[in-house]
Design a protein around this motif. Sequence first.
Motif, mmCIF file in Angstrom:
data_model
loop_
_atom_site.group_PDB
_atom_site.id
_atom_site.type_symbol
_atom_site.label_atom_id
_atom_site.label_comp_id
_atom_site.label_asym_id
_atom_site.label_seq_id
_atom_site.Cartn_x
_atom_site.Cartn_y
_atom_site.Cartn_z
ATOM 1 N N ILE A 150 19.308 33.788 13.132
ATOM 2 C CA ILE A 150 20.584 33.199 13.544
ATOM 3 C C ILE A 150 20.347 31.959 14.395
ATOM 4 O O ILE A 150 21.067 30.951 14.271
ATOM 5 C CB ILE A 150 21.417 34.248 14.300
ATOM 6 C CG1 ILE A 150 21.804 35.387 13.356
ATOM 7 C CG2 ILE A 150 22.666 33.620 14.906
ATOM 8 C CD1 ILE A 150 22.545 36.518 14.023
ATOM 9 N N SER A 187 21.609 28.225 13.440
ATOM 10 C CA SER A 187 22.437 27.429 14.337
ATOM 11 C C SER A 187 21.850 26.033 14.545
ATOM 12 O O SER A 187 22.571 25.028 14.500
ATOM 13 C CB SER A 187 22.574 28.157 15.683
ATOM 14 O OG SER A 187 23.270 27.362 16.612
ATOM 15 N N PRO A 227 28.260 24.914 15.942
ATOM 16 C CA PRO A 227 28.803 26.277 15.790
ATOM 17 C C PRO A 227 29.762 26.615 16.925
ATOM 18 O O PRO A 227 29.445 26.460 18.098
ATOM 19 C CB PRO A 227 27.542 27.159 15.836
ATOM 20 C CG PRO A 227 26.424 26.251 15.463
ATOM 21 C CD PRO A 227 26.803 24.904 16.001
ATOM 22 N N LYS A 282 33.456 29.173 18.028
ATOM 23 C CA LYS A 282 33.820 30.554 18.322
ATOM 24 C C LYS A 282 33.732 31.424 17.074
ATOM 25 O O LYS A 282 33.351 32.597 17.150
ATOM 26 C CB LYS A 282 35.234 30.590 18.910
ATOM 27 C CG LYS A 282 35.663 31.953 19.420
ATOM 28 C CD LYS A 282 37.016 31.879 20.087
ATOM 29 C CE LYS A 282 36.955 31.019 21.350
ATOM 30 N NZ LYS A 282 38.261 31.034 22.076
ATOM 31 N N ARG A 283 34.074 30.878 15.929
ATOM 32 C CA ARG A 283 33.997 31.664 14.705
ATOM 33 C C ARG A 283 32.554 32.032 14.391
ATOM 34 O O ARG A 283 32.270 33.177 14.002
ATOM 35 C CB ARG A 283 34.604 30.879 13.545
ATOM 36 C CG ARG A 283 34.599 31.626 12.224
ATOM 37 C CD ARG A 283 35.264 30.812 11.123
ATOM 38 N NE ARG A 283 36.664 30.529 11.454
ATOM 39 C CZ ARG A 283 37.463 29.802 10.686
ATOM 40 N NH1 ARG A 283 36.986 29.273 9.545
ATOM 41 N NH2 ARG A 283 38.713 29.598 11.039
ATOM 42 N N PHE A 284 31.639 31.102 14.570
ATOM 43 C CA PHE A 284 30.215 31.393 14.355
ATOM 44 C C PHE A 284 29.729 32.450 15.342
ATOM 45 O O PHE A 284 28.909 33.305 14.996
ATOM 46 C CB PHE A 284 29.401 30.103 14.506
ATOM 47 C CG PHE A 284 27.939 30.270 14.225
ATOM 48 C CD1 PHE A 284 27.443 30.173 12.942
ATOM 49 C CD2 PHE A 284 27.038 30.519 15.259
ATOM 50 C CE1 PHE A 284 26.096 30.330 12.682
ATOM 51 C CE2 PHE A 284 25.696 30.681 15.010
ATOM 52 C CZ PHE A 284 25.225 30.587 13.715
ATOM 53 N N TYR A 296 31.479 34.966 16.687
ATOM 54 C CA TYR A 296 31.938 36.294 16.295
ATOM 55 C C TYR A 296 31.190 36.803 15.061
ATOM 56 O O TYR A 296 30.804 37.978 14.989
ATOM 57 C CB TYR A 296 33.441 36.274 16.041
ATOM 58 C CG TYR A 296 34.258 36.139 17.299
ATOM 59 C CD1 TYR A 296 34.100 37.030 18.355
ATOM 60 C CD2 TYR A 296 35.199 35.115 17.445
ATOM 61 C CE1 TYR A 296 34.854 36.911 19.512
ATOM 62 C CE2 TYR A 296 35.961 34.986 18.601
ATOM 63 C CZ TYR A 296 35.779 35.886 19.630
ATOM 64 O OH TYR A 296 36.508 35.767 20.775
ATOM 65 N N TRP A 297 30.965 35.937 14.080
ATOM 66 C CA TRP A 297 30.221 36.345 12.904
ATOM 67 C C TRP A 297 28.778 36.688 13.253
ATOM 68 O O TRP A 297 28.200 37.646 12.702
ATOM 69 C CB TRP A 297 30.261 35.243 11.851
ATOM 70 C CG TRP A 297 31.506 35.247 11.018
ATOM 71 C CD1 TRP A 297 32.594 34.426 11.149
ATOM 72 C CD2 TRP A 297 31.801 36.117 9.925
ATOM 73 N NE1 TRP A 297 33.548 34.736 10.214
ATOM 74 C CE2 TRP A 297 33.088 35.773 9.449
ATOM 75 C CE3 TRP A 297 31.117 37.155 9.311
ATOM 76 C CZ2 TRP A 297 33.682 36.420 8.379
ATOM 77 C CZ3 TRP A 297 31.713 37.810 8.247
ATOM 78 C CH2 TRP A 297 32.978 37.441 7.794
ATOM 79 N N ALA A 298 28.181 35.907 14.146
ATOM 80 C CA ALA A 298 26.797 36.170 14.540
ATOM 81 C C ALA A 298 26.673 37.496 15.268
ATOM 82 O O ALA A 298 25.764 38.301 14.991
ATOM 83 C CB ALA A 298 26.279 35.025 15.417
ATOM 84 N N GLN A 299 27.599 37.763 16.195
ATOM 85 C CA GLN A 299 27.543 39.027 16.927
ATOM 86 C C GLN A 299 27.781 40.221 15.999
ATOM 87 O O GLN A 299 27.083 41.241 16.101
ATOM 88 C CB GLN A 299 28.591 39.020 18.052
ATOM 89 C CG GLN A 299 28.316 38.024 19.158
ATOM 90 C CD GLN A 299 27.075 38.371 19.942
ATOM 91 O OE1 GLN A 299 26.742 39.531 20.122
ATOM 92 N NE2 GLN A 299 26.374 37.358 20.408
ATOM 93 N N GLY A 300 28.741 40.095 15.112
ATOM 94 C CA GLY A 300 29.033 41.208 14.221
ATOM 95 C C GLY A 300 27.921 41.486 13.222
ATOM 96 O O GLY A 300 27.404 42.611 13.134
ATOM 97 N N LEU A 301 27.518 40.443 12.484
ATOM 98 C CA LEU A 301 26.494 40.640 11.468
ATOM 99 C C LEU A 301 25.121 40.877 12.071
ATOM 100 O O LEU A 301 24.325 41.669 11.544
ATOM 101 C CB LEU A 301 26.457 39.422 10.541
ATOM 102 C CG LEU A 301 27.659 39.250 9.613
ATOM 103 C CD1 LEU A 301 27.507 37.992 8.768
ATOM 104 C CD2 LEU A 301 27.826 40.467 8.713
#
Length: 515
Positions: free
Chosen positions: A161, A165, A176, A178-180, A182-187
Amino acid sequence: MANTTLASTLRGLCPPPFYDMAMFGGGGYVDGRFCAPVPQIKKGLVCCLPCPHTDFVYPPEFKTWYRVAEGLNVASLIALLFLLVSFICLPAEKTRRHYLSYCLIIAAALLALGFVVPFGTKPPQCYDEITPNDMFSNLTCAFSGAFLIAGGLSMAVWIFIRALSMHLQICWDVMPGKRFFYWAQGLGWAVAATFFTVTITITGVSFRFGDVCHVNSEKSMEDFWGPLLAIAGAAMVVQLSTFAYCIKVYIKNMWSDDKTETQSSAGLPSYTTSVRTRSARAVYRRVRKVLWLQWRGITIVVFILVDVIFFSVVFVYLNSVETHAADDIDKAMPFLLCLITNPVDRTKCFPLGQELFVNQSTVIAILIMLSLAGIQCFILLVRASMFSAWWDLIRSKTSSKREFVSLDAKQHTNDVRNYELMQVTRSPLKVPESAVTSPGAEFDPYRRSLTGTPDYFGKEVQREYRSPTLSFSTPRPPSQSAMRMDWDPRSTHARGGLGLHPPVIDDEEGMRNKI
C-alpha cells in the motif's frame, strides 16, 4: 544408568543416535519428525532423528546467534513503541506522522513480538525425544507463531500500500485522499486477517528453528508463502515501475537542457524552447520534490521487500527439502551414515547436514534481517525534532508552574498613594467604581447612555481647552460672506502665491481688469 537403559529401550533396533518411531505415541507435531524407513535392518523399522533437529545440523554457536537475534528484536520492539507513543503524544509538526507509518510500525511490532515472547519464557522445543512441540502442545509456540505470521503478512500488505501510494503521487500526480485511506484500512487489515486465519487454522506452526515457532511445511505454500510472495511481488513491480518512471523523467529533463541556439533578425543569439521541453522540466521538478519528501518511505519499502522476499524464498526451499528428504534417502545417506559412525562427536557431520538442508550463514542472515526490520523502520521514521519535543514536554510537566509577579505587587501595603490610579488628591482623575459594587448617587444612567462612559471627571477639575498652534481641528466662526474666504497660508504652511492673500474676484469684469 537409568537414562542409558531408557534410551536403549527407545532406540530399539535403530543405531544411535536414532530412535525407533514405534516406541512413541502421537503427541506433539508428528509430521515434524525427521524419520525414514530402514528395511536393511528390519522390515518395517522406521528410525527418527532426535529432537531438536538443529542440534545435529548446526554447531552450538547457532544458539548464540539465535539469542542475539532475539535481543535485537527486544530492542526493535522498544524503539517501535517509542515511535508509537511519540506519534500519539507529540504534535504532528514534530513527528510528521501518517497513517501508513502507524500501520507499518504496528506490523513490525507484531513481527518483533514473535521473537520477544519466547525470549522471556524459553519454552521447551520438544514434546518427546523425536517430536517437536506445536501450537496445540505449547502455548508459547502458539503466541510466537501467531505474532510471526501476523507481522509478516501485515508488513507485506502495508509495504504494498505504501508503494502504491508513492506510485500514484510520483507517476500520476494523484494525492491519495480520504477515500484511499478508507480503502487502504479496510482492504489492508482484511487481507492480512484472512490469510492469517487460513494459515493458523489449516497449516499451523511448530518449533523448527530455535525457540520461535514457524509455519509448518504442509500446505504452507498455498496458505502462507504463496500469498506472501504474491503481495511482495506486486509491491516490487509497483516500486520498480516508479523507479523506471523517475529514470525516464530524469533522462528527458537531461536532454531538454540542451537548448537550440538560433540567429535572430537583429543578429543576436536567441533560444527556442518548445512546450514539450517546458513540460518535461516541470514534471522533473515535481518528481524531484516528491522524491525528496518521500525518500524515507521509498527506502523503507526497498529494505522490507528485500527482507520479506529473501525470508520467503529460503523457507520455501527448506520446505521443499524437508518434504522430499524422506522420499530420497540416497541423497541424505551420507549425512545419516556420518551420524551413525559418530554418535557422540557430531561436529564432523555438520557440513553434510547443512549441505542437505540450509547452511548456517543463510539461516543467521534470515534471523538478523528479520530482527533488523523494526530497527530499520525506527531509523527511517524517527526525527530529531521528536527528542527535543519530548524534552520540552517533560520539562513543562516537571517544572513548577510559576506566574510572573511584578516587584511592586510584592510590596503588600495599605497606602493607596503607591498606585498611580489611586492618587485622588494629586490627580484630576476620579477613582472608578468597583465592578462588583453598585454605583454611587452621582451616577447618571442617561449621561452614560449618551456618552458611553461614566462621568469620572468632576466639574471642579475641568479646565479650559486650548487649541494648539498647529492643530487642524480648531473650530472657527463662519465668515460674513459666503463668497469671501479669509485664508492665512501661515496657519497650514501652504504656499501663498504672489502675495499674502489671493485676489478677491467679484465678477467677470474684475477678472478682465486684473488681466
